[in-house]
Design an enzyme around this catalytic site. Structure first.
Site, PDB file in Angstrom:
ATOM      1  N   ARG A  49      45.501  49.480  39.148  1.00 53.06           N
ATOM      2  CA  ARG A  49      46.369  50.513  39.408  1.00 53.06           C
ATOM      3  C   ARG A  49      45.908  51.844  40.378  1.00 53.06           C
ATOM      4  O   ARG A  49      45.150  52.695  39.762  1.00 53.06           O
ATOM      5  CB  ARG A  49      46.728  51.300  37.948  1.00 53.06           C
ATOM      6  N   LYS A 107      31.236  39.470  27.608  1.00 54.61           N
ATOM      7  CA  LYS A 107      30.808  38.407  26.729  1.00 54.61           C
ATOM      8  C   LYS A 107      31.429  37.311  26.613  1.00 54.61           C
ATOM      9  O   LYS A 107      30.980  36.214  26.363  1.00 54.61           O
ATOM     10  CB  LYS A 107      30.693  39.239  25.366  1.00 54.61           C
ATOM     11  N   VAL A 134      26.504  42.409  24.942  1.00 59.79           N
ATOM     12  CA  VAL A 134      25.996  41.895  23.249  1.00 59.79           C
ATOM     13  C   VAL A 134      26.115  43.100  22.473  1.00 59.79           C
ATOM     14  O   VAL A 134      26.777  43.085  21.641  1.00 59.79           O
ATOM     15  CB  VAL A 134      24.784  41.229  23.051  1.00 59.79           C
ATOM     16  N   LYS A 207      29.256  37.013  21.028  1.00 61.69           N
ATOM     17  CA  LYS A 207      28.033  37.675  21.134  1.00 61.69           C
ATOM     18  C   LYS A 207      27.006  36.650  20.591  1.00 61.69           C
ATOM     19  O   LYS A 207      25.898  36.440  21.045  1.00 61.69           O
ATOM     20  CB  LYS A 207      27.905  38.736  20.622  1.00 61.69           C
TER      21      LYS A 207
END
Length: 430
Positions: A49, A107, A134, A207
């Site tokens: 945007r 991740k 993580v 993770k």
């Protein structure tokens, strides 16, 4: 002597994390230049945007054409903080092809396609860094793949999602139910409008896949991680945990098998003793235990999410990658030489807490104990409370495999005296 020609950075995404990365790059420009050895210049920002006002960012840098930005050829480092699988995957590989190294906080993508991304980075002689993927600001990836590179990591155990820890902490300390605690987390901005990725364990599982792959030098994908959410945890579970001197946390657990021939990776709620350091991790904080042969137990603790903590990890990687660029070198890539297989959840051995609704009459305990014995599951403790024909029977086992426990529970459901299995929870951290 500092190089005068700046290193150019393309930023993909300018949300909570991206805008904070841009702000720090601007306000700390002199410090970053001194630490890198050359000026670090924000050369373009790709957004969806463009009309949105972004304070502190030159509007001339804004573009909606992320592909053209990473193809420019003069970009040294691409910082990807848009998340998701596509277009992030295509943009990262395109960046490598056009000479840029990449810093990512993605991740989900790394857990699914980390091997392919590392291969692309190696093919083109570029860096792929992802400390921010993580545990937010907590240094974890770099210690695992660099500081502990000479050691043998056996276990990684931790709280890696701040939203779920906030909810469980509220349930524990105030006696709130799950929905009440979730509503508070949402009101405070800790939970998304759709909290599924957090509360069902998808975020933590991604993770865990990344951590297991690095810790055990093996490829572990998201599909390899056993995942169980925390939406079924109740106030009654916390009451039972307290009677055992425990609390409940959503844990990511990555372990090397005792024989060293395989690994496991799992995410699920678990009871842990109040004496364990993870039991005292409050609010939206994260904490991870790493157990290694020579180093012993190490604990990493800190804010695991949010714009500023995540941006801190991104900027740390950016400095490292820029230094490598100046030295015409690259940092450590994927290490998957061990190629250890991931064992199924059925082979995981742990303790269990099982709460049963049973008929309050003689012989029930003997029947239940017989079922456990028939399936080779040893009982540690039993607690029974009864009133007006109904009773609650709480069984805590010694260590047993998930498969044997599953068979035990199925057999218990077939007993006429067992009216239902109220809850099953693993007991970890002992």
């Amino acid at each position: 002597m500092m190089r005068t020609r700046p290193l150019k950075v393309a930023l993909l995404g300018c949300g909570v994390v991206g805008s904070e990365v841009a702000r720090i790059m601007t306000t700390h420009a002199e410090d970053l230049a001194a630490r890198v050895g050359a000026p670090v210049e924000l050369a373009g920002v790709a957004v969806r945007r463009p009309s949105k006002v972004r304070e502190g960012i030159d509007p001339a840098l804004i573009t909606t054409d992320a592909t053209a930005l990473v193809k420019r050829g003069d970009i040294d480092v691409v910082v990807e903080v848009i998340g998701g699988i596509e277009p992030a995957r295509s943009l990262i590989t395109t960046a490598f092809e056009h000479g840029a190294s990449v810093v990512s906080a993605n991740k989900a993508l790394l857990a699914q396609d980390g091997a392919a991304l590392h291969a692309a980075a190696e093919e083109h002689g570029r860096d792929l860094y992802y400390e921010a993927a993580v545990a937010g600001a907590i240094p974890l990836i770099r210690p695992l793949r660099e500081s502990l590179a000479g050691d043998k990591v056996n276990r990684v155990l931790g709280i890696v999602n701040g939203t779920t820890n906030f909810i469980l902490d509220k349930m524990d300390t105030t006696g709130a139910g799950y929905q009440e605690a979730l509503d508070e987390a949402t009101a405070l901005g800790y939970a998304e409008a759709d909290p599924t990725a957090d509360v069902e364990g998808f975020d933590a599982a991604a993770k865990a896949a990344i951590l297991a792959g690095i810790a055990f030098h093996s490829r572990v994908r998201l599909d390899d991680v056993y995942r169980e959410g925390m939406t079924e945890v109740t106030a009654a579970d916390f009451a039972s945990a307290k009677q055992m001197g425990c609390t409940i946390k959503l844990l990511a657990i990555c372990e090397r098998a005792a024989d060293g021939e395989s690994v496991t990776a799992r995410v699920h709620p678990a009871m842990i003793p109040l004496s364990h350091p993870l039991a005292s991790v409050r609010g939206a904080y994260n904490a991870v235990f790493v157990e290694a042969d020579a180093a012993g137990q190490l604990m990493f603790y800190g804010p695991g999410a949010g714009g500023s903590p995540t941006a801190s990890a991104v900027l740390g990687d950016l400095v490292a990658v820029c230094r490598n660029k100046l030295a015409e070198s690259t940092g450590p890539g994927e290490s998957a030489y061990a190629q250890l297989p991931v064992s199924p959840m059925g082979e995981v051995v742990t303790r269990y807490h099982i709460s049963l609704d049973v008929a309050d009459k003689p012989g029930v305990l003997a029947q239940v104990a017989t079922v456990f014995a028939q399936h080779g599951v040893s009982i540690d403790t039993v607690r029974q409370q009864g009133k007006d024909g109904d009773a609650s029977l709480v069984v805590v086992t010694h260590r047993a495999s998930d498969a044997s426990l599953s068979g035990t529970v199925e057999a218990l459901r077939n007993l006429d005296t067992v009216r239902g299995v109220a809850s099953i929870m693993r007991v970890e951290g002992e």
